[in-house]
Design an enzyme around this catalytic site. Structure first.
Site, PDB file in Angstrom:
ATOM      1  CE  LYS A 184      54.376  84.672  38.602  1.00 30.01           C
ATOM      2  NZ  LYS A 184      54.231  83.228  38.847  1.00 30.01           N
ATOM      3  CG  ASP A 240      47.975  82.748  41.234  1.00 26.76           C
ATOM      4  OD1 ASP A 240      47.858  83.940  41.506  1.00 26.76           O
ATOM      5  OD2 ASP A 240      48.529  82.316  40.211  1.00 26.76           O
TER       6      ASP A 240
END
Length: 435
Positions: free
Chosen positions: A22, A121
Site C-alpha cells: 500500500k 488515519d
C-alpha cells in the site's frame, strides 16, 4: 458504515498471498504524473486508498488501461492542472492522506501544485512541514489558506537543485521532494532521507524513467536534474505490513500458515522481531512458513530485563506493525513493553483489548505494557470500532483468536489497507461475515 461479524476460536490452515504494498503504491501512482509517456504498474493492491488515488488521477486527466486485476497502464499526456482548483478535487483529495504526494510531481512537471489538508488515519499529529520547507529550498513559493478546512499551494517558475537536511526522515516527505527534484536544474542533495524499501522502489523506478539518483537505500540521496522523464514498467513489492499481520494472526490463532512470495530480503528486522516474541518462523525460499504453536515465549534481554519493541526509521522496526506486535503478545508467555514513538494516538485502541480480557497497562499515549496470558485465558468476543487501519486488523486478529462472536464496526478503515481480507481469511478457515 459496514461491520464484520467474527466467530472466534477457529484454527486456520493454508497459504496466503500478500497484496502489493500500500505505502509503495501511493508513491508510485503519483509518479506517473512525471511523464507524458505510458507507465505500466503491476501488483497494484485493490484497496480503498489506492483506488481513490487512481480515481483522482483520472479526474486530473490521466488515462488508464486495465491490463489485469493488478496491472494498469497509465498515460498522463493531457493533465488538467485547473482541476486542482475545483471543489471536487478539494473534497476527494482531502479524504486521502496519500494525496499530498501529488505535489512533488505536479511541481516538477507543471510548476504548480495544490492540495487540501489531507485526511487519513486518526493516529495523532502528522505534520507536513518537511514537505513544504523542502519545496521552498528548491525555489518554490508556498502559501496556505484556512478557508474550507485548509488549502496548500506551491508555485515555482523554475526549480533549482540545492542541499537540504530534512528535519525528520519522513517517508512521504522524502518521496515528495525526490519527485520534485528529479527535474530541477542542477544537483539536489537530500540528507536524513527516509530509506524504506518503498523509497528504494521509487528511486529505481525514477532511474528507469531517466532520472539520475544515487545513494539509493541510504539516507543521503543525490539527484542530478534532467529535462524530462520517460515511460517505464514497474512491479511493486508485497506489502510488508500485511506479511507481519499474517505472522501475528498465525501465532494468535494457533494456525499453520504459509505466506507466499514475501521478498524476504526486503523485510528487514520484521521476522526477527516476531521471533523475539517466541514465534517459530521458517524461511522457505521466498515464503514464510508459520507452524501452529500452542505456546510462544517472549524473550528477555541478556540482563533479564523486559523486552521493549519500539518503532524507528528504516532499517528500524516499522510503526505500522506495532499494533500487530501488541495484539500478538496478548497470548504469549512473558511481558513486553510496546513503545510507539511516532504517533501519540495509535495505542488508544487497547481499551477494547482490555475489555476482551487482555492484560495491558497503558502507561501513557506512547507506551503500553502487555502481560501475556499464555493461553490460560481466552479473549472474549465484544462489539468494537476500528479507529485506524492497523488497529482495525489488530482487533480482527484478537476477535479471531477469542471465543464467541465479535462485531467490528467502521471496517472501511480496514478496507483502506487490506484487500478483501474477509474473503481471503475465510478461504483458509476463518468465519468472517461482512454486514
Amino acid at each position: 458504515m459496514s461491520s464484520f461479524k467474527i466467530t472466534g476460536g477457529r484454527q486456520l490452515k493454508g497459504d496466503l498471498q500478500p497484496q502489493g504494498a500500500k505505502n509503495e503504491a501511493l508513491q508510485i501512482l503519483c509518479a506517473v504524473l512525471l511523464t507524458a509517456e505510458p507507465v505500466t504498474i503491476h501488483n497494484i493492491p485493490s484497496i480503498r486508498d489506492v483506488n481513490q488515488l487512481i480515481d483522482l488521477l483520472g479526474d486530473l486527466g490521466v488515462r488508464k488501461k486495465v491490463l489485469s486485476d493488478s496491472s494498469i497502464r497509465f498515460e498522463a499526456g493531457d493533465v488538467n492542472t485547473d482541476y486542482m482548483e475545483s471543489e471536487s478535487f478539494k473534497q476527494k483529495a482531502a479524504a486521502l492522506r496519500g494525496s499530498v504526494m501529488l505535489l512533488g510531481p505536479m511541481l516538477a512537471r507543471f510548476r504548480k501544485g495544490r492540495i487540501p489538508r489531507p485526511g487519513g488515519d486518526k493516529i495523532g499529529r502528522r505534520r507536513l512541514d518537511t514537505h513544504f520547507i523542502g519545496f521552498e529550498k528548491l525555489g518554490a513559493e508556498f502559501s496556505y489558506t484556512q478557508e474550507d478546512g485548509g488549502f496548500y499551494r506551491v508555485d515555482a517558475k523554475n526549480l533549482k537543485g540545492t542541499y537540504m537536511l530534512l528535519d525528520e526522515a519522513s517517508v512521504t516527505g522524502t518521496a515528495n521532494l525526490l519527485m520534485a527534484a528529479v527535474m530541477a536544474e542542477g544537483t539536489t542533495t537530500i540528507y536524513n532521507a527516509a530509506c524504506e524499501p518503498y523509497l528504494q522502489q521509487l528511486c529505481k523506478m525514477l532511474n528507469r524513467m531517466g532520472a539520475k539518483i544515487s545513494g539509493v537505500g541510504s539516507n543521503l540521496l543525490t539527484i542530478e536534474g534532467v529535462e524530462e522523464l520517460h515511460g517505464t514498467e514497474h512491479t511493486m513489492l508485497p506489502d510488508m505490513i500485511e506479511i507481519g499481520s499474517f505472522i501475528g494472526l498465525a501465532a494468535m490463532t494457533q494456525s499453520e500458515i504459509t505466506i507466499k512470495n514475501c521478498q524476504v530480503p526486503m523485510l528487514g528486522v520484521i521476522p526477527d522481531v516476531f521471533k523475539r516474541l517466541g514465534i517459530d518462523l521458517e524461511i522457505r525460499g521466498d515464503d514464510i512458513y508459520v507452524p501452529a504453536q500452542e505456546h510462544y515465549r517472549i524473550e528477555s534481554y541478556l540482563d533479564g530485563s523486559t523486552l521493549t519493541v519500539a518503532d524507528a526509521p528504516w532499517p528500524g522496526f516499522t510503526p505500522d506493525l506495532l499494533s500487530i506486535v501488541l495484539v500478538t503478545a496478548i497470548q504469549a508467555q512473558g511481558t513486553v513493553l510496546i513503545h510507539q514513538k511516532m504517533f501519540e494516538s495509535r495505542l488508544f485502541f487497547v481499551d477494547k483489548l482490555i475489555e476482551m480480557g487482555a492484560q495491558i497497562i497503558l502507561c501513557d499515549p506512547h507506551r503500553a505494557t502487555v502481560i501475556g496470558l499464555n493461553r490460560e485465558t481466552q479473549l472474549r468476543g465484544i462489539r468494537m470500532t476500528s479507529p485506524d487501519i492497523r488497529a482495525g486488523v489488530a482487533l480482527l486478529i484478537a476477535a479471531l483468536s477469542g471465543r464467541g462472536v465479535s462485531i467490528i464496526d467502521n471496517i472501511e478503515q480496514i478496507d483502506r489497507g487490506y484487500q478483501n481480507i474477509d474473503t481471503r481469511l475465510n478461504a483458509i478457515g476463518a468465519e468472517i461475515i461482512r454486514l
